[in-house]
Design a protein around this motif. Structure first.
Motif, PDB file in Angstrom:
ATOM      1  N   HIS A  63       3.776   7.495   2.511  1.00  0.00           N
ATOM      2  CA  HIS A  63       3.932   6.336   3.383  1.00  0.00           C
ATOM      3  C   HIS A  63       3.797   5.055   2.564  1.00  0.00           C
ATOM      4  CE1 HIS A  63       3.962   4.116   7.103  1.00  0.00           C
ATOM      5  NE2 HIS A  63       2.754   3.612   6.910  1.00  0.00           N
ATOM      6  N   ALA A  64       4.537   4.030   2.951  1.00  0.00           N
ATOM      7  CA  ALA A  64       4.472   2.721   2.308  1.00  0.00           C
ATOM      8  C   ALA A  64       4.294   1.652   3.375  1.00  0.00           C
ATOM      9  CB  ALA A  64       5.739   2.449   1.491  1.00  0.00           C
ATOM     10  N   ALA A  65       3.466   0.659   3.092  1.00  0.00           N
ATOM     11  CA  ALA A  65       3.214  -0.429   4.030  1.00  0.00           C
ATOM     12  C   ALA A  65       3.019  -1.712   3.239  1.00  0.00           C
ATOM     13  CB  ALA A  65       1.975  -0.139   4.884  1.00  0.00           C
ATOM     14  N   LEU A 120       0.834  -1.193   0.000  1.00  0.00           N
ATOM     15  CA  LEU A 120       0.000   0.000   0.000  1.00  0.00           C
ATOM     16  C   LEU A 120       0.870   1.244   0.000  1.00  0.00           C
ATOM     17  CD1 LEU A 120      -2.691  -0.882   2.706  1.00  0.00           C
ATOM     18  CD2 LEU A 120      -2.936  -1.018   0.230  1.00  0.00           C
ATOM     19  N   LEU A 121       0.503   2.197  -0.858  1.00  0.00           N
ATOM     20  CA  LEU A 121       1.047   3.547  -0.788  1.00  0.00           C
ATOM     21  C   LEU A 121      -0.040   4.441  -0.224  1.00  0.00           C
ATOM     22  CD1 LEU A 121       2.901   3.833  -4.226  1.00  0.00           C
ATOM     23  CD2 LEU A 121       3.855   3.194  -2.008  1.00  0.00           C
ATOM     24  N   VAL A 180      -1.399  -5.697   8.038  1.00  0.00           N
ATOM     25  CA  VAL A 180      -0.494  -4.771   7.356  1.00  0.00           C
ATOM     26  C   VAL A 180       0.659  -4.433   8.300  1.00  0.00           C
ATOM     27  CG1 VAL A 180      -0.227  -2.489   6.305  1.00  0.00           C
ATOM     28  CG2 VAL A 180      -2.350  -3.786   5.971  1.00  0.00           C
ATOM     29  N   VAL A 181       1.889  -4.502   7.793  1.00  0.00           N
ATOM     30  CA  VAL A 181       3.067  -4.129   8.578  1.00  0.00           C
ATOM     31  C   VAL A 181       3.603  -2.813   8.045  1.00  0.00           C
ATOM     32  CG1 VAL A 181       5.417  -4.774   9.239  1.00  0.00           C
ATOM     33  CG2 VAL A 181       3.632  -6.528   9.104  1.00  0.00           C
ATOM     34  N   GLU A 182       3.846  -1.874   8.947  1.00  0.00           N
ATOM     35  CA  GLU A 182       4.335  -0.553   8.573  1.00  0.00           C
ATOM     36  C   GLU A 182       5.335  -0.062   9.594  1.00  0.00           C
ATOM     37  OE1 GLU A 182       1.204   2.328   8.704  1.00  0.00           O
ATOM     38  OE2 GLU A 182       0.914   2.110  10.865  1.00  0.00           O
TER      39      GLU A 182
END
Length: 240
Positions: A24-26, A2-3, A49-51
């Motif tokens: 942000h990127a995840a 995900l952006l 989701v890991v961020e």
């Protein structure tokens, strides 16, 4: 992956610095994370989701964390099941790591060097983040996971003669790994190796079913005969 287009002051700074929509990127990891026993999760709140968060460091969150934000889905192409597991395991293993604020300073120096120097010399003038392996930033975390399986994001590319006497003008393109700390969220968007997924189109889209304000008769197309995807699109367009 995900952006995300964030709306905090920090996000605005990242977008300005990188001249991009994305701050942000995840990485979506599906059901690879076990549910926490001390909490009940809804369908959207499952930690999938890991961020890398500025305050909390590398953490697992649910999809509800991105509700109301502009996001883009980018999908790598051609990964084997084993490689997918390795990418997911790479980010999960870093849960709990701290956010590397020094890396942000280095990115500023990388993107806006003072005094101006050629790109090929910039890397020698900066230290790549804090050097602490227990620290990460969002884009570096995801880039490092894909580079662990040699999947390209935006590698440095050089050419060398092929050495084929039957084709003296032929050259081979050789990829060189960029340090993961030098990646920013926009790199995944402009990368030719990630497919941009648009759910509205993937689920089936019929522009004839849209309800336009200046054409009331078009609303009839969004009735019971329209597809669920079309009705959803109509509702969204009408609200906007």
């Amino acid at each position: 992956m995900l952006l995300v287009e964030g709306d905090t002051r920090f996000s605005v700074g990242i977008k300005y610095l990188t001249q991009s929509t994305w701050s942000h990127a995840a990485l979506y990891v599906g059901d690879a994370l076990a549910r926490r026993p001390d909490r009940a999760f809804s369908e959207l709140d499952q930690p999938c989701v890991v961020e890398a968060d500025v305050v909390d460091g590398v953490r697992a969150v649910g999809l509800d964390s991105f509700a109301g934000l502009h996001v883009r889905i980018c999908r790598p192409v051609g990964l084997t099941p084993a490689e997918v597991q390795e990418v997911v395991a790479h980010v999960i293993a870093r849960l709990g790591h701290r956010y590397d604020l020094k890396n942000i300073v280095d990115l500023v120096r990388w993107l806006v060097p003072t005094p101006p120097v050629p790109v090929r010399w910039r890397r020698r003038l900066i230290s790549l983040g804090s050097g602490d392996p227990t620290r990460a930033i969002c884009s570096g975390l995801v880039a490092g996971a894909f580079q662990a399986v040699r999947y390209p994001v935006l590698p440095v590319m050089t050419q060398r003669p092929r050495g084929d006497p039957m084709c003296p003008g032929c050259v081979d393109e050789i990829l060189h790994v960029r340090h993961h700390s030098l990646f920013v969220p926009r790199d995944f968007d402009v990368s030719p190796y990630f497919e941009v997924i648009k759910p509205t189109l993937a689920c089936g889209f019929d522009h004839h079913a849209l309800a336009w304000a200046d054409r009331p008769e078009s609303r009839a197309l969004a009735g019971p005969g329209a597809s669920d995807a079309a009705r959803s699109t109509v509702t969204k367009e009408t609200a906007e």
